[in-house]
Write a protein that holds these residues in place. Structure first.
Motif, PDB file in Angstrom:
ATOM      1  N   THR A 251      15.661  73.577  37.908  1.00  0.00           N
ATOM      2  CA  THR A 251      16.582  73.277  36.819  1.00  0.00           C
ATOM      3  C   THR A 251      16.556  74.425  35.811  1.00  0.00           C
ATOM      4  O   THR A 251      15.679  75.292  35.854  1.00  0.00           O
ATOM      5  CB  THR A 251      16.206  71.966  36.115  1.00  0.00           C
ATOM      6  N   THR A 252      17.508  74.411  34.907  1.00  0.00           N
ATOM      7  CA  THR A 252      17.596  75.444  33.888  1.00  0.00           C
ATOM      8  C   THR A 252      16.421  75.342  32.927  1.00  0.00           C
ATOM      9  O   THR A 252      15.968  74.245  32.593  1.00  0.00           O
ATOM     10  CB  THR A 252      18.913  75.288  33.112  1.00  0.00           C
TER      11      THR A 252
ATOM     12  N   MET B  97      17.139  77.465  27.398  1.00  0.00           N
ATOM     13  CA  MET B  97      18.375  78.179  27.727  1.00  0.00           C
ATOM     14  C   MET B  97      19.524  77.229  28.018  1.00  0.00           C
ATOM     15  O   MET B  97      20.630  77.678  28.356  1.00  0.00           O
ATOM     16  CB  MET B  97      18.149  79.098  28.934  1.00  0.00           C
ATOM     17  N   LYS B  98      19.300  75.936  27.884  1.00  0.00           N
ATOM     18  CA  LYS B  98      20.338  74.973  28.229  1.00  0.00           C
ATOM     19  C   LYS B  98      21.547  75.040  27.304  1.00  0.00           C
ATOM     20  O   LYS B  98      22.617  74.552  27.647  1.00  0.00           O
ATOM     21  CB  LYS B  98      19.750  73.559  28.240  1.00  0.00           C
TER      22      LYS B  98
ATOM     23  N   GLN C 257      22.965  75.906  36.874  1.00  0.00           N
ATOM     24  CA  GLN C 257      21.672  75.615  37.506  1.00  0.00           C
ATOM     25  C   GLN C 257      21.406  76.591  38.637  1.00  0.00           C
ATOM     26  O   GLN C 257      20.267  77.030  38.838  1.00  0.00           O
ATOM     27  CB  GLN C 257      21.650  74.173  38.014  1.00  0.00           C
ATOM     28  N   THR C 258      22.429  76.988  39.358  1.00  0.00           N
ATOM     29  CA  THR C 258      22.249  77.884  40.497  1.00  0.00           C
ATOM     30  C   THR C 258      21.904  79.305  40.082  1.00  0.00           C
ATOM     31  O   THR C 258      21.618  80.145  40.931  1.00  0.00           O
ATOM     32  CB  THR C 258      23.516  77.900  41.370  1.00  0.00           C
ATOM     33  N   ASP C 259      21.920  79.595  38.784  1.00  0.00           N
ATOM     34  CA  ASP C 259      21.535  80.917  38.306  1.00  0.00           C
ATOM     35  C   ASP C 259      20.019  81.079  38.216  1.00  0.00           C
ATOM     36  O   ASP C 259      19.534  82.159  37.868  1.00  0.00           O
ATOM     37  CB  ASP C 259      22.150  81.202  36.926  1.00  0.00           C
ATOM     38  N   SER C 260      19.262  80.028  38.539  1.00  0.00           N
ATOM     39  CA  SER C 260      17.801  80.072  38.367  1.00  0.00           C
ATOM     40  C   SER C 260      17.112  80.933  39.416  1.00  0.00           C
ATOM     41  O   SER C 260      15.973  81.356  39.220  1.00  0.00           O
ATOM     42  CB  SER C 260      17.220  78.652  38.398  1.00  0.00           C
ATOM     43  N   GLY C 261      17.772  81.193  40.551  1.00  0.00           N
ATOM     44  CA  GLY C 261      17.220  82.094  41.549  1.00  0.00           C
ATOM     45  C   GLY C 261      16.001  81.534  42.254  1.00  0.00           C
ATOM     46  O   GLY C 261      15.921  80.346  42.566  1.00  0.00           O
TER      47      GLY C 261
ATOM     48  N   ASP D  90      11.807  84.427  36.014  1.00  0.00           N
ATOM     49  CA  ASP D  90      11.530  83.786  34.727  1.00  0.00           C
ATOM     50  C   ASP D  90      12.705  82.935  34.267  1.00  0.00           C
ATOM     51  O   ASP D  90      12.533  81.814  33.803  1.00  0.00           O
ATOM     52  CB  ASP D  90      11.232  84.848  33.661  1.00  0.00           C
ATOM     53  N   ALA D  91      13.906  83.486  34.336  1.00  0.00           N
ATOM     54  CA  ALA D  91      15.064  82.796  33.773  1.00  0.00           C
ATOM     55  C   ALA D  91      16.239  82.735  34.733  1.00  0.00           C
ATOM     56  O   ALA D  91      16.688  81.655  35.111  1.00  0.00           O
ATOM     57  CB  ALA D  91      15.486  83.475  32.466  1.00  0.00           C
TER      58      ALA D  91
END
Length: 341
Positions: free
Chosen positions: A195-196, A200-201, A208-212, A216-217
């Protein structure tokens, strides 16, 4: 509306004012929604700003970047992050006996652990240590042989997989100077599952898919070399771009420090498109010299960054976090574009 008409309709002046305010509010809300959606549309027009001078993959979180012999190597960009086939960014991480993430923030000499690309795997090297190969064929999926472990990245929990006792021993010996205490784990999923991050929410374009993987972020981060050059004019001892551990190092056609602060979209080469989702706020990691693995005794460059790049954050910002919006391949010297306003 005239007073006679309002009287005939049985409406007071206060009611009419309320209706008017409501209509204005509704119109404003509609405009804000439209503007938000419009801002999140992929641009049609682009303008060139520079080229990619360097690309980095960090296979193990907080360790050195992957050593690659072919400088013309193409890297694929997908939702998990940047990679070359099975060699992915931040796919591996070290945890302690309490299954807590450890990084170079606490153990600066981790930056001297060098992963090298070998046939279907990695070769780990470190000063005073024997070389240690890792075969990707031996990595398994969650739920097999009881090798899954619950850990967290900055408070966001997820399940990872153990690599094996020989790796635990090797990394423990180099980092802790003893035979145990650390475990090498890897990210076993084909998609982002975390999850994010809670802090940074509030970022409106972050997904959510940007979490890799075990980042870290977010799954991508870009550094403008002009910004680092400007920072270095303020420091007694210049720092190297690698200390900021970005995936992309941008050489601008016309040096404009901090131009990236105002960008919304980035395209690299012909296909890969990224959304700028957040500024990259900095911890103490850039204070570690990548050549000596020593932490700067004066707290630099973080101390200087705090003097002019703090904004409204608790930590200074330098670099930008990106979220992938269209997959593609990239390579060194590719042209970098931003949205053309």
């Amino acid at each position: 509306m005239s007073s006679n008409l309002s009287t005939s309709l049985g409406l007071s002046n206060k009611t009419l004012i309320g209706v008017g305010v409501g209509l204005v509010a509704a119109g404003t809300a509609g405009y804000l929604v439209y503007r938000h959606l419009h801002r999140d549309l992929m641009p049609i027009k682009w303008r060139r700003v520079g080229t990619l001078q360097q690309i980095h993959i960090f296979p193990v979180k907080s360790c050195a970047p992957l050593k690659i012999s072919d400088q013309q190597q193409e890297y694929d960009c997908d939702l998990l992050g940047i990679g070359i086939d099975s060699w992915r960014d931040r796919k591996f991480m070290l945890i302690n006996d309490n299954n807590e993430m450890i990084t170079a923030r606490g153990y600066p000499h981790m930056v001297h652990i060098q992963p090298k690309q070998i046939n279907n795997g990695l070769l780990f090297t470190a000063p005073g240590m024997p070389d240690l190969p890792l075969d990707f064929h031996h990595l398994q999926s969650p739920g097999k042989d009881g090798k899954d472990v619950r850990t967290a990245v900055w408070g966001v929990s997820l399940t990872v997989m153990l690599c094996g006792t020989q790796f635990d021993t090797w990394f423990s010996q180099f980092i802790l100077k003893k035979d145990s205490g650390l475990k090498l784990v890897y990210y076993p999923y084909s998609v982002p599952v975390r999850t994010t991050l809670p802090d940074m929410k509030h970022m409106p374009f972050l997904r959510q898919t940007d979490s890799g993987t075990l980042n870290d972020a977010t799954s991508y981060m870009l550094m403008n070399l002009a910004s680092i050059a400007d920072l270095n004019t303020r420091l007694k001892q210049p720092v190297e771009p690698l200390q900021f551990r970005g995936n992309f190092e941008l050489k601008m056609d016309v040096d404009k420090p901090y131009a990236e602060d105002g960008w919304q979209w980035i395209r690299i080469g012909d296909d890969a498109v990224f959304r700028v989702v957040a500024p990259c706020t900095r911890c103490i990691l850039p204070n570690i010299n990548v050549n000596t693995a020593q932490r700067n005794v004066d707290g630099e460059p973080l101390k200087t960054l705090r003097s002019y790049r703090l904004f409204n954050y608790s930590s200074p910002a330098l670099g930008i976090h990106l979220g992938l919006r269209r997959p593609g391949n990239v390579k060194a010297n590719d042209v970098v574009y931003v949205e053309d306003e």
